[in-house]
Design a protein around this motif. Sequence first.
Motif, PDB file in Angstrom:
ATOM      1  N   GLY A   2       0.738  -1.588  -0.247  1.00  0.00           N
ATOM      2  CA  GLY A   2      -0.079   0.077  -0.400  1.00  0.00           C
ATOM      3  C   GLY A   2       0.769   0.865  -0.382  1.00  0.00           C
ATOM      4  O   GLY A   2       1.980   0.820   0.309  1.00  0.00           O
ATOM      5  N   LYS A   8      -0.361  -0.576   6.431  1.00  0.00           N
ATOM      6  CA  LYS A   8       1.049  -1.871   5.953  1.00  0.00           C
ATOM      7  C   LYS A   8       0.692  -1.889   7.057  1.00  0.00           C
ATOM      8  O   LYS A   8       1.162  -3.780   7.772  1.00  0.00           O
ATOM      9  CB  LYS A   8       1.729  -1.442   5.214  1.00  0.00           C
ATOM     10  N   ILE A  75      -0.924  -8.756   0.048  1.00  0.00           N
ATOM     11  CA  ILE A  75      -2.203  -7.997   0.172  1.00  0.00           C
ATOM     12  C   ILE A  75      -2.103  -6.881  -0.317  1.00  0.00           C
ATOM     13  O   ILE A  75      -1.341  -6.233   0.751  1.00  0.00           O
ATOM     14  CB  ILE A  75      -2.304  -8.683   1.642  1.00  0.00           C
ATOM     15  N   TRP A  76      -2.637  -6.542  -1.192  1.00  0.00           N
ATOM     16  CA  TRP A  76      -2.864  -4.198  -1.118  1.00  0.00           C
ATOM     17  C   TRP A  76      -4.159  -4.225  -0.703  1.00  0.00           C
ATOM     18  O   TRP A  76      -4.308  -4.186  -0.832  1.00  0.00           O
ATOM     19  CB  TRP A  76      -2.963  -4.799  -2.653  1.00  0.00           C
ATOM     20  N   ASP A  78      -5.914  -0.869  -0.957  1.00  0.00           N
ATOM     21  CA  ASP A  78      -5.805   0.098  -1.904  1.00  0.00           C
ATOM     22  C   ASP A  78      -7.240   0.989  -1.383  1.00  0.00           C
ATOM     23  O   ASP A  78      -8.363   1.009  -1.820  1.00  0.00           O
ATOM     24  CB  ASP A  78      -6.211  -1.053  -3.134  1.00  0.00           C
ATOM     25  N   ASP A 134      -1.258   2.088  -8.769  1.00  0.00           N
ATOM     26  CA  ASP A 134      -2.660   1.922  -9.628  1.00  0.00           C
ATOM     27  C   ASP A 134      -3.057   0.799 -10.838  1.00  0.00           C
ATOM     28  O   ASP A 134      -3.480   0.497 -10.819  1.00  0.00           O
ATOM     29  CB  ASP A 134      -3.295   3.393 -10.703  1.00  0.00           C
ATOM     30  N   LEU A 136      -0.768  -2.031 -10.102  1.00  0.00           N
ATOM     31  CA  LEU A 136      -0.462  -3.204  -9.534  1.00  0.00           C
ATOM     32  C   LEU A 136      -0.540  -4.275  -9.411  1.00  0.00           C
ATOM     33  O   LEU A 136       0.289  -5.895  -9.709  1.00  0.00           O
ATOM     34  CB  LEU A 136      -0.896  -3.310  -7.914  1.00  0.00           C
ATOM     35  N   PRO A 137      -2.455  -4.195 -10.079  1.00  0.00           N
ATOM     36  CA  PRO A 137      -2.477  -6.427 -10.682  1.00  0.00           C
ATOM     37  C   PRO A 137      -1.470  -6.377 -11.337  1.00  0.00           C
ATOM     38  O   PRO A 137      -0.719  -7.677 -12.277  1.00  0.00           O
ATOM     39  CB  PRO A 137      -4.232  -5.641 -10.891  1.00  0.00           C
ATOM     40  N   LEU A 149      -2.270 -12.395  -5.052  1.00  0.00           N
ATOM     41  CA  LEU A 149      -3.204 -11.118  -4.794  1.00  0.00           C
ATOM     42  C   LEU A 149      -4.418 -10.471  -4.052  1.00  0.00           C
ATOM     43  O   LEU A 149      -5.285 -11.078  -4.296  1.00  0.00           O
ATOM     44  CB  LEU A 149      -2.219 -10.206  -6.041  1.00  0.00           C
ATOM     45  N   TYR A 150      -4.800 -10.327  -3.278  1.00  0.00           N
ATOM     46  CA  TYR A 150      -5.561 -10.231  -2.477  1.00  0.00           C
ATOM     47  C   TYR A 150      -5.808  -8.577  -2.532  1.00  0.00           C
ATOM     48  O   TYR A 150      -4.872  -7.748  -2.107  1.00  0.00           O
ATOM     49  CB  TYR A 150      -5.532 -10.352  -0.791  1.00  0.00           C
ATOM     50  N   ARG A 151      -6.757  -8.200  -3.373  1.00  0.00           N
ATOM     51  CA  ARG A 151      -7.482  -6.380  -2.865  1.00  0.00           C
ATOM     52  C   ARG A 151      -7.866  -5.834  -1.674  1.00  0.00           C
ATOM     53  O   ARG A 151      -9.728  -6.028  -2.597  1.00  0.00           O
ATOM     54  CB  ARG A 151      -7.069  -6.224  -4.549  1.00  0.00           C
ATOM     55  N   THR A 153     -10.176  -2.864  -0.904  1.00  0.00           N
ATOM     56  CA  THR A 153     -10.455  -1.110  -1.540  1.00  0.00           C
ATOM     57  C   THR A 153     -11.295  -0.643   1.097  1.00  0.00           C
ATOM     58  O   THR A 153     -11.280   0.870  -0.265  1.00  0.00           O
ATOM     59  CB  THR A 153     -11.176  -1.008  -2.262  1.00  0.00           C
TER      60      THR A 153
END
Length: 177
Positions: A2, A8, A75-76, A78, A134, A136-137, A149-151, A153
């Motif tokens: 992040g 984070k 883990i993002w 976002d 932005d 990242l994926p 990847l876990y996002r 929001t």
Amino acid sequence: MGTSGAGKTRFAEQLAVIKDLPRFEMDNLHWGPGWTPRLTFLDDASAAAASDSWVTEWQYSAARPILARRAHAMIWLDYSVPRRMYWVARRTLMRRATRASLWDAGLREEPLRTIFTEKDHIIRWAWRTRRNLDQLPGVVEREYPHLVLYRFTSPGQARRWLRTFRSRFVRRLGHAS
């Protein structure tokens, strides 16, 4: 993962407790006296990441390949720009007001006037880098395809995931939750 102010460190602390894993803080490895980068940073990050299991924050581009080789998931956090900016400003003001000692180097937040005079003051840095993740994926898919990847929001999403994860972990150990 992040941007500055995403939470984070707090999230990593919580995940490490739930999974009973060691956690190392990238800022602690990176910063030395006088806000200078430690010469041993990459060696220290390599040593910490060499253990079987760990939790840390995804920071510092030079260390990312080291972490990515050993990581299983990312883990993002976002969250919205206003939320992150509020959190980084609040954290910075609290650290300054309490004169909290940061990391092993014993650093302290600089006087508030440095927001206007220092190009890389953390609040200015957070604003300038607010959109850095932005893409990242696509980056993870291309450069680190083995990472899950876990996002999240919103903080609520992240908390629910941690609660669910904690619940499963506790049940597996045979404790009531």
